[in-house]
Design a protein around this motif. Structure first.
Motif, PDB file in Angstrom:
ATOM      1  N   ARG A 193       0.823  -1.213   0.000  1.00  0.00           N
ATOM      2  CA  ARG A 193       0.000   0.000   0.000  1.00  0.00           C
ATOM      3  C   ARG A 193       0.856   1.261   0.000  1.00  0.00           C
ATOM      4  O   ARG A 193       0.550   2.231  -0.691  1.00  0.00           O
ATOM      5  N   ILE A 194       1.922   1.254   0.788  1.00  0.00           N
ATOM      6  CA  ILE A 194       2.818   2.416   0.809  1.00  0.00           C
ATOM      7  C   ILE A 194       3.462   2.601  -0.552  1.00  0.00           C
ATOM      8  O   ILE A 194       3.515   3.714  -1.088  1.00  0.00           O
ATOM      9  N   ARG A 195       3.951   1.523  -1.132  1.00  0.00           N
ATOM     10  CA  ARG A 195       4.641   1.582  -2.422  1.00  0.00           C
ATOM     11  C   ARG A 195       3.726   2.097  -3.524  1.00  0.00           C
ATOM     12  O   ARG A 195       4.140   2.893  -4.381  1.00  0.00           O
ATOM     13  N   GLU A 196       2.461   1.659  -3.485  1.00  0.00           N
ATOM     14  CA  GLU A 196       1.536   2.006  -4.562  1.00  0.00           C
ATOM     15  C   GLU A 196       0.676   3.226  -4.253  1.00  0.00           C
ATOM     16  O   GLU A 196      -0.197   3.586  -5.055  1.00  0.00           O
ATOM     17  N   GLY A 197       0.918   3.838  -3.104  1.00  0.00           N
ATOM     18  CA  GLY A 197       0.188   5.066  -2.790  1.00  0.00           C
ATOM     19  C   GLY A 197      -1.226   4.848  -2.296  1.00  0.00           C
ATOM     20  O   GLY A 197      -2.077   5.741  -2.400  1.00  0.00           O
ATOM     21  N   GLY A 198      -1.508   3.668  -1.730  1.00  0.00           N
ATOM     22  CA  GLY A 198      -2.838   3.386  -1.196  1.00  0.00           C
ATOM     23  C   GLY A 198      -2.993   3.895   0.228  1.00  0.00           C
ATOM     24  O   GLY A 198      -2.094   4.519   0.798  1.00  0.00           O
ATOM     25  N   ASP A 199      -4.152   3.635   0.809  1.00  0.00           N
ATOM     26  CA  ASP A 199      -4.400   4.019   2.193  1.00  0.00           C
ATOM     27  C   ASP A 199      -3.654   3.062   3.120  1.00  0.00           C
ATOM     28  O   ASP A 199      -3.831   1.846   3.035  1.00  0.00           O
ATOM     29  N   TRP A 200      -2.840   3.593   4.000  1.00  0.00           N
ATOM     30  CA  TRP A 200      -2.062   2.743   4.889  1.00  0.00           C
ATOM     31  C   TRP A 200      -1.878   3.327   6.287  1.00  0.00           C
ATOM     32  O   TRP A 200      -1.609   2.603   7.239  1.00  0.00           O
ATOM     33  N   GLN A 201      -2.041   4.631   6.450  1.00  0.00           N
ATOM     34  CA  GLN A 201      -1.702   5.271   7.719  1.00  0.00           C
ATOM     35  C   GLN A 201      -2.480   4.707   8.901  1.00  0.00           C
ATOM     36  O   GLN A 201      -1.957   4.633  10.020  1.00  0.00           O
ATOM     37  N   GLU A 202      -3.724   4.281   8.675  1.00  0.00           N
ATOM     38  CA  GLU A 202      -4.532   3.795   9.792  1.00  0.00           C
ATOM     39  C   GLU A 202      -4.069   2.432  10.293  1.00  0.00           C
ATOM     40  O   GLU A 202      -4.516   1.969  11.342  1.00  0.00           O
ATOM     41  N   TRP A 203      -3.175   1.783   9.567  1.00  0.00           N
ATOM     42  CA  TRP A 203      -2.683   0.472   9.976  1.00  0.00           C
ATOM     43  C   TRP A 203      -1.523   0.565  10.974  1.00  0.00           C
ATOM     44  O   TRP A 203      -1.086  -0.463  11.502  1.00  0.00           O
ATOM     45  N   VAL A 204      -0.987   1.751  11.201  1.00  0.00           N
ATOM     46  CA  VAL A 204       0.165   1.917  12.093  1.00  0.00           C
ATOM     47  C   VAL A 204      -0.113   3.061  13.064  1.00  0.00           C
ATOM     48  O   VAL A 204      -0.941   3.942  12.782  1.00  0.00           O
ATOM     49  N   PRO A 205       0.567   3.111  14.206  1.00  0.00           N
ATOM     50  CA  PRO A 205       0.436   4.255  15.097  1.00  0.00           C
ATOM     51  C   PRO A 205       0.843   5.546  14.379  1.00  0.00           C
ATOM     52  O   PRO A 205       1.672   5.532  13.459  1.00  0.00           O
ATOM     53  N   THR A 206       0.280   6.643  14.819  1.00  0.00           N
ATOM     54  CA  THR A 206       0.531   7.930  14.167  1.00  0.00           C
ATOM     55  C   THR A 206       2.015   8.253  14.096  1.00  0.00           C
ATOM     56  O   THR A 206       2.518   8.717  13.063  1.00  0.00           O
ATOM     57  N   ALA A 207       2.737   8.001  15.178  1.00  0.00           N
ATOM     58  CA  ALA A 207       4.165   8.319  15.204  1.00  0.00           C
ATOM     59  C   ALA A 207       4.946   7.454  14.218  1.00  0.00           C
ATOM     60  O   ALA A 207       5.923   7.917  13.611  1.00  0.00           O
ATOM     61  N   VAL A 208       4.517   6.200  14.035  1.00  0.00           N
ATOM     62  CA  VAL A 208       5.186   5.322  13.076  1.00  0.00           C
ATOM     63  C   VAL A 208       4.898   5.780  11.648  1.00  0.00           C
ATOM     64  O   VAL A 208       5.787   5.780  10.788  1.00  0.00           O
ATOM     65  N   ALA A 209       3.669   6.196  11.379  1.00  0.00           N
ATOM     66  CA  ALA A 209       3.328   6.707  10.047  1.00  0.00           C
ATOM     67  C   ALA A 209       4.174   7.919   9.714  1.00  0.00           C
ATOM     68  O   ALA A 209       4.680   8.058   8.578  1.00  0.00           O
ATOM     69  N   ALA A 210       4.360   8.811  10.679  1.00  0.00           N
ATOM     70  CA  ALA A 210       5.170  10.006  10.448  1.00  0.00           C
ATOM     71  C   ALA A 210       6.626   9.628  10.180  1.00  0.00           C
ATOM     72  O   ALA A 210       7.299  10.222   9.320  1.00  0.00           O
TER      73      ALA A 210
END
Length: 234
Positions: A193-210
């Motif tokens: 999802r990250i590689r292809e630009g999909g929705d992924w942020q909700e799968w990880v803690p906010t600090a990890v997404a950042a």
């Protein structure tokens, strides 16, 4: 580790850590009244090279468990050269905590079915209990073990314990840890999802997404940042 408490060791590549990993760690902490150490592997013998380097994966774990009572990150496998064998890690932990300390190693259902391929796998029970996570839809019982891993079934047949009994002894037992709900997250799908630009942020803690965004991780499908070669198995 708190005195007298069960120590649950949760090893993996955590490439990257996601909310599913955290759900497993919290379930083990709460259901077993345990301290849980998440142990990122340096050179995982059972998988190929990782996409983020060892320190990046450990830093994401630090961010993920910050403020979480009973959860910690143990970097010991990052400090060793060569394969991250569970047998060696448990040897270090046993030497540090003593012969009487209750220690358990947490595995998923798939890993349990492959336990007989791990390095010195039968001797693991001399150093810790083994706890297998029971995810909904991926349950492990005697019939499934008999079909796919008869050697493992034979080894654990006389070792089954209720999870609540693990803290009463130092090692040698086997228990199943049911997960209350099915988790959708997987590191493979998260990287896609990250590689292809999909929705992924909700799968990880906010600090990890950042952190993932700031480091530009998992954007290049060909990027393998660690120099650790694949090896045989855990």
């Amino acid at each position: 580790m708190s005195a007298g408490k069960l120590l649950v060791c949760y090893g993996g590549t955590f490439d990257p850590v996601h909310n599913g990993h955290l759900a497993v760690a919290r379930t083990a902490r709460d259901a077993l009244d345990a301290d849980v150490a998440l142990i990122p592997a340096h050179d995982p013998p059972h998988k190929g090279p990782t996409r983020a380097d060892a320190e990046q994966r450990a830093e994401m774990l630090d961010l993920a468990v910050a403020g979480e009572a009973g959860l910690s990150v143990d970097r010991r496998e990052l400090l060793r050269e060569g394969p991250s064998y569970t047998f060696d890690t448990l040897g270090e932990l046993r030497a540090e905590h003593g012969d009487a300390a209750p220690i358990a190693w947490l595995v998923g259902a798939d890993s349990l079915l492959q336990l007989h391929t791990w390095h010195r796998w039968r001797e693991l029970f001399g150093r810790a209990h083994i706890v297998a996570v029971q995810r909904p839809g991926s349950e492990v019982d005697a019939s499934r073990l008999r079909e796919h891993a008869p050697e493992v079934l034979a080894e654990i047949a006389d070792r089954w314990l209720p999870p609540a009994d693990l803290a009463a002894t130092a090692s040698g037992g086997f228990a199943l840890l049911p997960m209350p709900t099915l988790r959708p997250e997987s590191s493979t799908e998260l990287r896609r999802r990250i590689r292809e630009g999909g929705d992924w942020q909700e799968w990880v803690p906010t600090a990890v997404a950042a952190y993932i965004a700031s480091q530009g991780l998992y954007r290049d499908p060909g990027a393998i940042l660690t120099a650790s070669p694949p090896s045989a198995h855990r």
